[in-house]
Design a protein around this motif. Structure first.
Motif, mmCIF file in Angstrom:
data_model
loop_
_atom_site.group_PDB
_atom_site.id
_atom_site.type_symbol
_atom_site.label_atom_id
_atom_site.label_comp_id
_atom_site.label_asym_id
_atom_site.label_seq_id
_atom_site.Cartn_x
_atom_site.Cartn_y
_atom_site.Cartn_z
ATOM 1 N N MET A 84 7.928 12.377 -13.863
ATOM 2 C CA MET A 84 7.808 12.347 -12.415
ATOM 3 C C MET A 84 7.557 10.899 -12.006
ATOM 4 N N GLY A 85 8.244 10.460 -10.946
ATOM 5 C CA GLY A 85 8.128 9.066 -10.535
ATOM 6 C C GLY A 85 7.809 8.893 -9.070
ATOM 7 N N VAL A 86 7.543 7.627 -8.707
ATOM 8 C CA VAL A 86 7.273 7.281 -7.320
ATOM 9 C C VAL A 86 7.924 5.929 -7.030
ATOM 10 N N ALA A 87 8.546 5.797 -5.867
ATOM 11 C CA ALA A 87 9.160 4.545 -5.440
ATOM 12 C C ALA A 87 8.306 3.915 -4.344
ATOM 13 N N LEU A 88 8.140 2.602 -4.435
ATOM 14 C CA LEU A 88 7.365 1.851 -3.444
ATOM 15 C C LEU A 88 8.232 0.932 -2.602
ATOM 16 N N ALA A 89 9.372 0.514 -3.152
ATOM 17 C CA ALA A 89 10.287 -0.381 -2.431
ATOM 18 C C ALA A 89 11.655 -0.250 -3.067
ATOM 19 N N PRO A 90 12.722 -0.517 -2.311
ATOM 20 C CA PRO A 90 14.077 -0.275 -2.814
ATOM 21 C C PRO A 90 14.575 -1.365 -3.746
ATOM 22 N N ASP A 131 4.100 0.552 4.519
ATOM 23 C CA ASP A 131 2.933 1.297 4.036
ATOM 24 C C ASP A 131 3.321 2.676 3.516
ATOM 25 N N GLU A 132 4.597 2.838 3.110
ATOM 26 C CA GLU A 132 5.088 4.136 2.643
ATOM 27 C C GLU A 132 5.400 4.117 1.152
ATOM 28 N N MET A 133 5.389 5.302 0.568
ATOM 29 C CA MET A 133 5.877 5.522 -0.784
ATOM 30 C C MET A 133 6.652 6.835 -0.771
ATOM 31 N N GLU A 134 7.506 7.032 -1.777
ATOM 32 C CA GLU A 134 8.253 8.283 -1.888
ATOM 33 C C GLU A 134 8.102 8.839 -3.289
ATOM 34 N N VAL A 135 7.484 10.015 -3.383
ATOM 35 C CA VAL A 135 7.237 10.674 -4.661
ATOM 36 C C VAL A 135 8.468 11.476 -5.061
ATOM 37 N N GLY A 136 8.875 11.309 -6.314
ATOM 38 C CA GLY A 136 9.993 12.089 -6.829
ATOM 39 C C GLY A 136 11.351 11.484 -6.584
ATOM 40 N N MET A 137 11.427 10.261 -6.081
ATOM 41 C CA MET A 137 12.723 9.628 -5.846
ATOM 42 C C MET A 137 13.439 9.388 -7.168
ATOM 43 N N GLY A 138 14.770 9.537 -7.177
ATOM 44 C CA GLY A 138 15.556 9.321 -8.373
ATOM 45 C C GLY A 138 15.779 7.853 -8.655
ATOM 46 N N GLY A 148 13.418 11.970 -2.786
ATOM 47 C CA GLY A 148 12.323 12.580 -3.518
ATOM 48 C C GLY A 148 11.856 13.863 -2.853
ATOM 49 N N VAL A 149 10.625 14.225 -3.140
ATOM 50 C CA VAL A 149 10.073 15.475 -2.617
ATOM 51 C C VAL A 149 9.019 15.245 -1.544
ATOM 52 N N PHE A 150 8.544 13.999 -1.415
ATOM 53 C CA PHE A 150 7.479 13.735 -0.457
ATOM 54 C C PHE A 150 7.468 12.253 -0.108
ATOM 55 N N ARG A 151 7.466 11.948 1.164
ATOM 56 C CA ARG A 151 7.324 10.575 1.635
ATOM 57 C C ARG A 151 6.071 10.512 2.488
ATOM 58 N N GLY A 152 5.222 9.551 2.192
ATOM 59 C CA GLY A 152 3.975 9.468 2.932
ATOM 60 C C GLY A 152 3.341 8.110 2.765
ATOM 61 N N PRO A 153 2.113 7.950 3.254
ATOM 62 C CA PRO A 153 1.438 6.656 3.191
ATOM 63 C C PRO A 153 1.068 6.275 1.759
ATOM 64 N N MET A 154 1.012 4.979 1.508
ATOM 65 C CA MET A 154 0.570 4.476 0.213
ATOM 66 C C MET A 154 -0.816 5.002 -0.122
ATOM 67 N N GLN A 155 -1.010 5.275 -1.399
ATOM 68 C CA GLN A 155 -2.305 5.741 -1.879
ATOM 69 C C GLN A 155 -2.759 4.866 -3.044
ATOM 70 N N THR A 156 -3.960 5.130 -3.520
ATOM 71 C CA THR A 156 -4.493 4.362 -4.642
ATOM 72 C C THR A 156 -3.764 4.738 -5.931
ATOM 73 N N ALA A 157 -3.939 3.892 -6.943
ATOM 74 C CA ALA A 157 -3.312 4.153 -8.243
ATOM 75 C C ALA A 157 -3.752 5.505 -8.804
ATOM 76 N N ASP A 158 -5.038 5.810 -8.712
ATOM 77 C CA ASP A 158 -5.527 7.079 -9.245
ATOM 78 C C ASP A 158 -4.936 8.264 -8.492
#
Length: 332
Positions: free
Chosen positions: A188-194, A210-217, A223-233
């Motif tokens: 499972m991955g996350v994209a922060l910038a193109p 200030d966005e990230m996208e979880v599950g982007m290919g 992906g499956v979810f786009r939302g605000p940046m979160q912490t590493a944990d």
């Protein structure tokens, strides 16, 4: 604004990259003179051994070229950036890898790759080469298992298949172990910038500052979810929750871990992610057999990362520990 890349003519980027890789790793890799997009292991194919041919688009280095060598893939067919190789170089790889006992084709589950590798398999049959195909489908972001993409988990899937082939196991066993490795690998991955393509120098998707996208290919697929940046944990927990729900491990189980950069995310951040992965797995009583952190399946200069868990049993552990010596990866 155009992105910046250290390239010459964009039309020559793949051939020039291959020239540089071959210059750096002459003890591991050679190029077929009649098929320049067919890269073969110097020490790999041999009589009586099941051949392993991998391949796909460029831009994901060290996948696929880095996994060609003794104990792993015998050959790789190389496509343009984010594009499948055509059938002809795949066929030439199959011929070079064939030891008379069959050839495994392994690649990610993408429509273009499936079409072209299937065509190459039909062409190989005309030359009396028996080809079987095992698709990698480790991306748990997609609910429908038949549509799942092959992403960084190729690292473990190719490793297991390559070990089985190098151990001179039967064609049936090599195929079985390849399928088992795929079924035991979860990413499972996350994209922060193109990223951007050499031909366009334009971002291939847009994310807010200030966005990230979880599950982007790895090609910028949604992906499956786009939302605000979160912490590493917090990001690590999101990815692991999805992986663990799919994997269903029990206390006392054993895994191998890959924390992979998509290209631009530095090791400092990857090790922060790995710290949290270990905390979570320790809390669940899951033993970590081995861990890899770094660039193993990239997406040009995309910022982001992926986590892969390879759910081990005795046989898969044996395959993981079997020696291999490739241009950009060694084990055992």
């Amino acid at each position: 604004m155009p992105t910046k890349k250290l390239i010459n003519d964009p039309a020559d980027v793949i051939e020039e990259m291959l020239e540089g890789i071959l210059a750096a790793h002459p003890n591991h890799l050679k190029q077929l003179p009649e098929s320049r997009r067919s890269i073969v292991a110097v020490d790999g194919p041999r009589p009586g051994k099941v051949g392993l041919v991998i391949g796909g688009g460029s831009g994901h280095e060290p996948t696929f070229l880095g996994f060609v060598g003794k104990g792993l893939a015998d050959a790789a067919a190389i496509g343009n950036v984010f594009a499948s190789p055509p059938p002809d170089p795949i066929l030439e790889c199959a011929k070079a890898a064939s030891g008379g006992t069959g050839v495994l084709f392994m690649y990610g589950n993408y429509a273009g790759d499936v079409m072209n590798f299937d065509m190459a398999a039909e062409m190989a049959a005309m030359d009396d080469i028996d080809v079987r195909t095992v698709l990698s489908t480790d991306d748990v972001a997609i609910e429908d298992k038949a549509r799942r993409r092959g992403v960084a988990g190729n690292f473990f899937i190719f490793k297991a298949a390559g070990a089985a082939c190098d151990k001179m196991l039967s064609f049936d066993d090599c195929e079985r172990i390849a399928r088992k490795a795929n079924d035991h690998t979860f990413t499972m991955g996350v994209a922060l910038a193109p990223c951007s393509l050499p031909q366009t120098l334009k971002p291939n998707f847009e994310l807010g500052p200030d966005e990230m996208e979880v599950g982007m290919g790895i090609h910028g697929e949604p992906g499956v979810f786009r939302g605000p940046m979160q912490t590493a944990d917090a990001v690590t927990d999101q990815l692991l929750d999805r992986i663990l729900a799919e994997m269903q491990p029990a206390r006392g189980d054993k895994v191998a871990v890959l924390v992979n950069s998509l290209g631009a995310t530095p090791l400092m951040e990857l090790y922060l992610i790995n710290r949290r992965v270990k905390q979570r797995l320790d809390d669940l009583g899951i033993a970590i057999h081995r861990t890899w952190v770094g660039n193993y399946c990239t997406s040009m200069e995309m910022a982001g990362m992926s986590i892969t868990l390879h759910h081990l049993d005795g046989e898969l552990t044996e395959m993981l520990e079997h020696p291999c010596d490739c241009a950009m990866f060694r084990a055992g």
